[in-house]
Write a protein that holds these residues in place. Structure first.
Motif, PDB file in Angstrom:
ATOM      1  N   GLN A 190     -13.368 -15.436   0.898  1.00  0.00           N
ATOM      2  CA  GLN A 190     -12.960 -15.589   1.418  1.00  0.00           C
ATOM      3  C   GLN A 190     -12.313 -14.124   1.908  1.00  0.00           C
ATOM      4  N   ALA A 191     -10.926 -14.462   1.012  1.00  0.00           N
ATOM      5  CA  ALA A 191     -10.408 -13.125   1.089  1.00  0.00           C
ATOM      6  C   ALA A 191     -11.018 -11.869   0.593  1.00  0.00           C
ATOM      7  N   LEU A 192     -12.473 -12.153  -0.162  1.00  0.00           N
ATOM      8  CA  LEU A 192     -12.457 -10.889  -0.780  1.00  0.00           C
ATOM      9  C   LEU A 192     -13.327 -10.423   0.112  1.00  0.00           C
TER      10      LEU A 192
ATOM     11  N   ALA B 191      -5.442 -14.593   0.404  1.00  0.00           N
ATOM     12  CA  ALA B 191      -6.337 -15.667   0.501  1.00  0.00           C
ATOM     13  C   ALA B 191      -4.745 -16.673   0.575  1.00  0.00           C
ATOM     14  N   TYR B 192      -4.441 -16.482  -0.062  1.00  0.00           N
ATOM     15  CA  TYR B 192      -2.643 -17.156  -0.184  1.00  0.00           C
ATOM     16  C   TYR B 192      -2.583 -17.599   1.448  1.00  0.00           C
ATOM     17  N   TRP B 193      -1.626 -16.021   2.408  1.00  0.00           N
ATOM     18  CA  TRP B 193      -1.156 -16.386   3.421  1.00  0.00           C
ATOM     19  C   TRP B 193      -1.986 -17.087   4.456  1.00  0.00           C
TER      20      TRP B 193
ATOM     21  N   LEU C 273      -3.982  -7.286  -2.859  1.00  0.00           N
ATOM     22  CA  LEU C 273      -4.308  -7.593  -1.512  1.00  0.00           C
ATOM     23  C   LEU C 273      -5.141  -9.379  -1.884  1.00  0.00           C
ATOM     24  N   VAL C 274      -6.118  -8.883  -2.255  1.00  0.00           N
ATOM     25  CA  VAL C 274      -6.755  -9.943  -2.120  1.00  0.00           C
ATOM     26  C   VAL C 274      -6.396 -11.900  -2.239  1.00  0.00           C
TER      27      VAL C 274
ATOM     28  N   ALA D 279       0.889  -1.550  -0.059  1.00  0.00           N
ATOM     29  CA  ALA D 279      -0.046  -0.336   0.183  1.00  0.00           C
ATOM     30  C   ALA D 279       0.540   1.171   0.024  1.00  0.00           C
ATOM     31  N   LEU D 280       2.055   1.303   0.639  1.00  0.00           N
ATOM     32  CA  LEU D 280       2.222   2.199   0.731  1.00  0.00           C
ATOM     33  C   LEU D 280       3.759   2.255  -0.192  1.00  0.00           C
TER      34      LEU D 280
END
Length: 143
Positions: free
Chosen positions: A105-107, A96-98, A91-92, A48-49
């Motif tokens: 679910q990530a969304l 999800a991966y992390w 980020l989605v 994000a930075l």
């Protein structure tokens, strides 16, 4: 403050607040240890930075060419939507991966975070502008 220093300062302060908010939210939402969500939050904040710096440079280039100067609430809403919308694309899948969850679910998690950060981005930018003044791109230079 120069435009570059302003963008760097704004982005760093914004992401410090973001990590402080996201880490406990993810821990509670996914019943995960802070040792799992803190590194994810830091990685998300780093992404994000970089996006913050790029997006604000592009936004200010666009803003400089607008007839109406200043930052109305409408312009702030457009700014917040553009910034947060760009993050979703990266980020989605990362979330999800992390967290070993589905993209859906990530969304859904990202939608919750987006709603939070949409408000946070608008309030943060308003407060930052109040403390540091408007950037040159938003100032009326005709006076």
């Amino acid at each position: 403050m120069s435009p570059t220093n302003r963008r760097v300062c704004q982005a760093i302060l914004y992401e410090i607040g973001a990590v402080a908010m996201v880490t406990p939210i993810l821990s509670v939402a996914f019943d995960a240890e802070v040792s799992t969500t803190l590194p994810l939050s830091v990685l998300m904040a780093t992404i994000a930075l970089v996006w913050n710096y790029i997006f604000n440079a592009l936004f200010e280039r666009w803003e400089k060419n607008q007839i109406a100067k200043g930052r109305s609430w409408r312009r702030r809403l457009v700014h917040g939507a553009g910034f947060e919308g760009g993050l979703v694309l990266v980020l989605v899948p990362l979330t999800a991966y992390w967290l070993d969850i589905t993209l859906l679910q990530a969304l859904l998690a990202e939608i919750g975070l987006l709603a939070t950060f949409f408000v946070y981005a608008i309030i943060f930018t308003w407060a930052f502008d109040k403390i540091f003044g408007l950037p040159i791109s938003a100032q009326d230079r005709s006076a």
